[in-house]
Motif scaffolding. Sequence first.
Motif, PDB file in Angstrom:
ATOM      1  N   ARG A   1       0.680  -3.047  -7.220  1.00  0.00           N
ATOM      2  CA  ARG A   1      -0.541  -3.724  -7.645  1.00  0.00           C
ATOM      3  C   ARG A   1      -0.262  -5.083  -8.296  1.00  0.00           C
ATOM      4  O   ARG A   1      -1.170  -5.868  -8.498  1.00  0.00           O
TER       5      ARG A   1
ATOM      6  N   ASN B   1       2.297   1.581  -3.446  1.00  0.00           N
ATOM      7  CA  ASN B   1       1.298   1.467  -4.515  1.00  0.00           C
ATOM      8  C   ASN B   1       1.596   0.300  -5.456  1.00  0.00           C
ATOM      9  O   ASN B   1       1.546   0.426  -6.670  1.00  0.00           O
TER      10      ASN B   1
ATOM     11  N   ARG C   1       0.839  -1.212   0.000  1.00  0.00           N
ATOM     12  CA  ARG C   1       0.000   0.000   0.000  1.00  0.00           C
ATOM     13  C   ARG C   1       0.870   1.258   0.000  1.00  0.00           C
ATOM     14  O   ARG C   1       0.595   2.207  -0.719  1.00  0.00           O
TER      15      ARG C   1
END
Length: 140
Positions: free
Chosen positions: A34, A32, A29
């Motif tokens: 993904r 970032n 998180r």
Amino acid sequence: MEYRRFGNRLFVRMDTGEEILAQLENVCRAENIRLAEVKALGALQRYTVGLFDPADKEYHKNTFEGPAEITGLWGTVTTMDGEYYAHIHMNAANADGAVTGGHLNEAVVGPTCEMIIEVTDGTVERVHSDKTGLNLFKFE
């Protein structure tokens, strides 16, 4: 936990008492992330792993207490409904060298865990399959 990023790789150190899955999510998180491949080694105080039973489409969990060495931890970070999703498997050996493992549900570090997160540009989404009962990669 402390970590450092070098391009698309992160080197992470987790410390005594920290939970591996929670710390992995914190790093992803914060950075970032993904889509990534995850691998680690280290030592544990306690861990819970499961086995997916396709007949009843459920995970059956086993919790192990006491010192153990991670002999293999590997998995993926993807997204499901656009949100962070990790799928991690782990095996660990006890003092007698007996190895247990499966789908990782929880692992409490003791005294350290060294993790490498290799980030890939892009996103792979997951979707729940009623047929298998699993959250599968979706390529569309």
